[in-house]
Design a protein around this motif. Structure first.
Motif: not given
Length: 88
Positions: A41-43, A53-56, A68-70
């Motif tokens: 999701e970031h790069c 995987e963080a929160d899907g 990404h600010g997780e």
């Protein structure tokens, strides 16, 4: 022989991957990765290894998750690349 669903190559060594109840046919791992691997999701890199995987949401590494600010849970994630086995 079966045709690859990504490139259309009709190949005698094609193989089938079954995921989430759906069958896919490919002529190479490259095509399978192109079709099935999640994207960071970031790069934007294809996540070929375990990734994070963080929160899907998928990331290629803990660093990308943090950038990404997780939330705090991602702050505790640790990548093991480059560490000695006893440091993991």
């Amino acid at each position: 022989m079966a045709s690859c669903e990504v490139c259309g190559n009709d190949y005698r060594l094609s193989f089938e991957v079954r995921t989430a109840g759906v069958s896919h046919t490919f002529d190479s791992f490259e095509c399978a990765i192109h079709a099935l691997a999640p994207v960071c999701e970031h790069c934007g890199v294809k996540v070929v290894g375990h990734g994070v995987e963080a929160d899907g949401v998928f990331f290629c590494c803990a660093s990308c998750a943090r950038m990404h600010g997780e939330p705090e849970s991602a702050a505790q994630l640790v990548d093991h690349a480059g560490r000695a086995p006893d440091e993991r």
